[in-house]
Scaffold this active site. Structure first.
Site, PDB file in Angstrom:
ATOM      1  CG  ASP A 163      -1.718   1.096   1.199  1.00  0.00           C
ATOM      2  OD1 ASP A 163      -2.618   1.298   0.419  1.00  0.00           O
ATOM      3  OD2 ASP A 163      -1.713   2.205   2.341  1.00  0.00           O
ATOM      4  CD  GLU A 172      -2.283   2.437  -3.588  1.00  0.00           C
ATOM      5  OE1 GLU A 172      -3.411   2.858  -3.619  1.00  0.00           O
ATOM      6  OE2 GLU A 172      -1.822   2.395  -2.368  1.00  0.00           O
TER       7      GLU A 172
END
Length: 556
Positions: A219, A280
């Site tokens: 993330d 990401e």
């Protein structure tokens, strides 16, 4: 259909599973709920693994299920080595992992290294410790500006609205230092210049690798290092909140992040089985995005420039061409994606008639809301095109049903921090996170047996329920099954793409003897009388490809 000058492009060489895999994203709280409390869980996932095997995916990625107060749906972690009781136990995770592996499905888990929850033991220790202490050095604490430190250290704006700094009250009750949070105030950023932070995450990686996971989706992979001196920065008025459209943002895409991933790559290399890292990273260019997957760093990174490309043939041809060039230049596959838990579902997004910046969402008062029929047609065509491309692809839960964005969620049920921090100016991401419909006539559409649902499901979703689509040969579900089966049979994840010319409103290429054409225009495109269709994104008679439609076909 004319074939003018042909340009050949190929995926990067290599046989590792992650180069060609189709990976299905599970948002655990909205996938399947075995306990009946209205929130999806790990036993629910286990109960639906046969459905995923029949769909034909190679791996699953689970959004966060680790211990969390759930201020941001699990992206605020208090214990990186345990399962939140909402989702089950570590034993439930092990069962799910083993059952997935038994079915030939690999498992990727979400890791959130940019920030923790403010309830994490480290941050609680930092609040009790003095400025300059080792406890505070794990996070980004700074003195404020102004005569009495009453102003934040800089002017950075939070992704969720408001500022990026929160002032603490010191142990003696006086106003004290400020801490940095790119996202919500309950998500303080780690200081990744601190070796203690780096060593902690090496241990977290090994904890899950030892359990047998096949990799990690990382993330905010571009946010862990901040520019020296934390200089003021004001984004452009139309800037993407996650940094995908601007250069030189002091808290996105700093060079130092690459040292972290080179280190993590070595940790994963200690384990058998081709473990993978997928980042990401919202970055302004494909060339910058490709830096994340150079040899010795990450294995995949999401192709967000592709995801954000509008329904325009020239733009789509360009981003595919440039993606294959950029990722191929560093020996990596492109990782194609159209939807995820942070963006408007592509069955709606591709038919929007007004701008909707990433993270804003759409709701009852939004401008340019999509026509559902057009959106579904474009969504199916976009997927038909994507799954013919060389490289790896990600599918977000529910897109195989053609689910649209849930736009009419009542205000009182919204839960995204964006909604609250912007005082309702931005709807946020709840609309793509509504629990899935499995059975048209069951409570909560089969999400569970009780009818409870943490976000309300639209009544119209009965027509999208999995059991309703199973028996319909023309359903979106059966389109996805056909695409994935043909993709596997023809090994489309690897090999060469050869561009063709089917007119200015088309994206056209062939993969061996398989021709692929998508019509993004307003008039039919004649394909020729000699075509033999393999897959049509929606049924049509004859050989003229309708607007908002894609097809795979062969010629004698």
């Amino acid at each position: 259909m004319a074939q003018h000058e042909q340009v050949e492009q190929s995926a990067a060489p290599g046989s590792e599973w992650w180069r060609t895999a189709v990976i299905y994203q599970i948002y655990p709280r909205s996938f399947a709920d075995a306990s009946g409390d209205g929130i999806g869980d790990l036993p629910g996932i286990t109960s639906r693994l046969d459905d995923l095997r029949s769909l034909g995916v190679d791996a699953i990625w689970l959004s966060p299920f680790m211990t969390s107060p759930q201020k941001d749906a699990g992206y605020d972690v208090t214990d990186y080595r345990d399962v939140d009781p909402l989702f089950g136990t570590l034993a439930d995770f092990d069962t799910m992992l083993n059952e997935a592996h038994t079915r030939g499905i690999r498992v990727i888990v979400d890791l959130v290294p940019n920030h923790s929850s403010d309830q994490h033991v480290w941050f609680q220790q930092a609040l009790k410790a003095a400025p300059g202490s080792p406890e505070r050095a794990r996070y980004i604490f700074r003195d404020g500006r102004g005569e009495n430190g009453e102003l934040p250290p800089n002017n950075w704006e939070s992704v969720f609205g408001g500022g990026q700094w929160e002032r603490v009250t010191e142990a003696d009750g006086t106003p004290g230092q400020w801490y940095l949070h790119i996202f919500d105030a309950t998500q303080p950023d780690f200081d990744w210049t601190n070796e203690e932070v780096r060593e902690e995450f090496r241990g977290i990686l090994r904890f899950w690798l030892d359990r047998g996971v096949d990799g990690f989706r990382v993330d905010v992979a571009h946010g862990m290092i901040k520019a020296d001196g934390l200089p003021d920065y004001t984004p452009a008025a139309d800037a993407d909140s996650m940094g995908g459209g601007e250069e030189n943002v002091p808290y996105w895409g700093q060079d130092g992040v690459h040292d972290i991933y080179r280190d993590w790559h070595k940790v994963l290399a200690e384990y058998d089985g081709e473990r993978a890292l997928c980042g990401e990273a919202w970055l302004p260019t494909l060339e910058k995005t490709a830096l994340w997957v150079r040899p010795g760093e990450m294995h995949q990174t999401f192709n967000f420039p592709y995801l954000m490309t509008p329904w325009d043939a020239a733009a789509l041809r360009a981003v595919i061409h440039d993606s294959l060039d950029a990722f191929g230049s560093v020996g990596a596959p492109s990782t194609w994606v159209l939807s995820n838990h942070d963006v408007i579902r592509h069955a709606s997004r591709l038919a929007l008639t007004a701008d909707s910046p990433q993270g804003d969402g759409i709701g009852p008062k939004s401008k340019g809301k999509p026509d559902q029929a057009i959106g579904l047609s474009r969504g199916r065509a976009a997927t038909t095109l994507m799954l013919a491309l060389p490289g790896s692809s990600y599918i977000y839960q529910g897109e195989e049903l053609g689910l649209p964005e849930a736009m009419d969620i009542p205000d009182e049920f919204r839960q995204d921090p964006t909604w609250f921090r912007t005082e309702g100016e931005r709807y946020g991401r709840d609309g793509c996170r509504v629990p899935l419909p499995w059975n048209a006539d069951a409570p909560a559409f089969g999400f569970n047996d009780t009818g409870a649902s943490w976000l309300p499901q639209p009544a119209s979703w009965a027509e999208f329920a999995r059991d309703a689509e199973e028996g319909d040969a023309d359903s979106t579900l059966n389109l996805y099954k056909s695409l994935l089966a043909e993709r596997r049979e023809r090994a489309l994840g690897s090999g060469t793409l050869v561009w063709e010319d089917a007119g200015s409103d088309a994206v056209a290429f062939h993969r061996g003897d398989l021709h692929v054409v998508a019509n993004l225009g307003t008039e039919p495109i004649e394909l020729g009388a000699d075509v033999s269709f393999v897959i049509q994104s929606q049924p049509f008679p004859g050989t003229a490809l309708p607007p908002n439609t894609a097809a795979w076909f062969t010629r004698p």
